[in-house]
Scaffold this motif. Structure first.
Motif, PDB file in Angstrom:
ATOM      1  N   VAL A  18       0.845  -1.206   0.000  1.00 33.56           N
ATOM      2  CA  VAL A  18       0.000   0.000   0.000  1.00 33.56           C
ATOM      3  C   VAL A  18       0.876   1.250   0.000  1.00 33.56           C
ATOM      4  O   VAL A  18       0.636   2.195  -0.764  1.00 33.56           O
ATOM      5  N   LYS A  19       1.919   1.256   0.813  1.00 38.29           N
ATOM      6  CA  LYS A  19       2.823   2.418   0.868  1.00 38.29           C
ATOM      7  C   LYS A  19       3.550   2.613  -0.462  1.00 38.29           C
ATOM      8  O   LYS A  19       3.719   3.748  -0.928  1.00 38.29           O
ATOM      9  N   LYS A  21       2.539   1.675  -3.490  1.00 32.08           N
ATOM     10  CA  LYS A  21       1.591   2.199  -4.482  1.00 32.08           C
ATOM     11  C   LYS A  21       1.362   3.691  -4.275  1.00 32.08           C
ATOM     12  O   LYS A  21       1.282   4.452  -5.245  1.00 32.08           O
ATOM     13  N   GLU A  22       1.242   4.118  -3.020  1.00 31.31           N
ATOM     14  CA  GLU A  22       1.044   5.535  -2.736  1.00 31.31           C
ATOM     15  C   GLU A  22       2.255   6.362  -3.152  1.00 31.31           C
ATOM     16  O   GLU A  22       2.108   7.465  -3.674  1.00 31.31           O
ATOM     17  N   LYS A  23       3.464   5.841  -2.936  1.00 30.14           N
ATOM     18  CA  LYS A  23       4.681   6.552  -3.361  1.00 30.14           C
ATOM     19  C   LYS A  23       4.668   6.781  -4.866  1.00 30.14           C
ATOM     20  O   LYS A  23       4.953   7.879  -5.340  1.00 30.14           O
ATOM     21  N   LYS A  25       2.101   6.792  -6.868  1.00 32.01           N
ATOM     22  CA  LYS A  25       1.041   7.753  -7.197  1.00 32.01           C
ATOM     23  C   LYS A  25       1.509   9.183  -6.948  1.00 32.01           C
ATOM     24  O   LYS A  25       1.305  10.065  -7.773  1.00 32.01           O
ATOM     25  N   LYS A  26       2.141   9.415  -5.796  1.00 29.18           N
ATOM     26  CA  LYS A  26       2.612  10.765  -5.458  1.00 29.18           C
ATOM     27  C   LYS A  26       3.638  11.261  -6.465  1.00 29.18           C
ATOM     28  O   LYS A  26       3.620  12.437  -6.855  1.00 29.18           O
ATOM     29  N   ASN A  61      -1.022   0.691 -14.036  1.00 32.10           N
ATOM     30  CA  ASN A  61      -1.961   1.796 -13.874  1.00 32.10           C
ATOM     31  C   ASN A  61      -1.927   2.681 -15.106  1.00 32.10           C
ATOM     32  O   ASN A  61      -0.878   2.875 -15.699  1.00 32.10           O
TER      33      ASN A  61
END
Length: 154
Positions: A18-19, A21-23, A25-26, A61
């Motif tokens: 999860v972390k 994927k968030e990185k 995305k950011k 993605n």
């Protein structure tokens, strides 16, 4: 213009997925990217070890990069943005491999999801067929043994 990013995360980093994927995305959002709803992920055994990892999760993605259509230099601007994304993602230690491609050159992620389900279904039916064939082989072996015993008696 739409792009697709596909990246590989090793099995040892699965707890931090999860972390990670968030990185990612950011990083893409920081360069003006906007994610589209659908994404695709698949756990697989890799053909060869990468950084001592033999299994991993592939994540794909789709995202858009903001461009002005009237601007003739928009394609150059998007290339520069993709180059910046490549530089930033290359420095990420949590992903083993990644690639960014223009979305118009690859099939939609929905079709990949459907193809994956079709592959799983074929895999299940082939297991059933193997079981049926295995039972037939056992019956054939029993028949052969019985025939061999009858031949020995005569």
């Amino acid at each position: 213009m739409e792009y697709e990013i596909c990246y590989l995360v090793g099995e040892s980093k699965e707890a931090e997925m999860v972390k990670i994927k968030e990185k990612i995305k950011k990083i893409i959002i920081s360069e003006g990217g906007e994610f589209l709803d659908f994404n695709f992920s698949d756990k697989r055994k890799m053909a060869y070890a990468i950084e001592n990892e033999t299994r991993g999760t592939f994540i794909a993605n789709r995202f858009k990069l903001d461009e002005k259509k009237d601007d003739q230099k928009s394609e150059n601007r998007s290339k520069n943005t993709v180059d910046k994304l490549n530089e930033k993602l290359y420095l990420e230690k949590d992903i083993l491999r990644f690639i960014i491609v223009r979305a118009d050159s690859v099939p939609s992620l929905e079709s990949k999801e459907k193809a994956g389900k079709k592959y799983d279904k074929q895999k299940e039916t082939s297991k059933v067929k193997k079981t049926v064939n295995g039972e037939r082989d056992k019956k054939d072996d029993v028949e052969r043994e019985e025939n061999a015993k009858q031949i020995e008696k005569t």
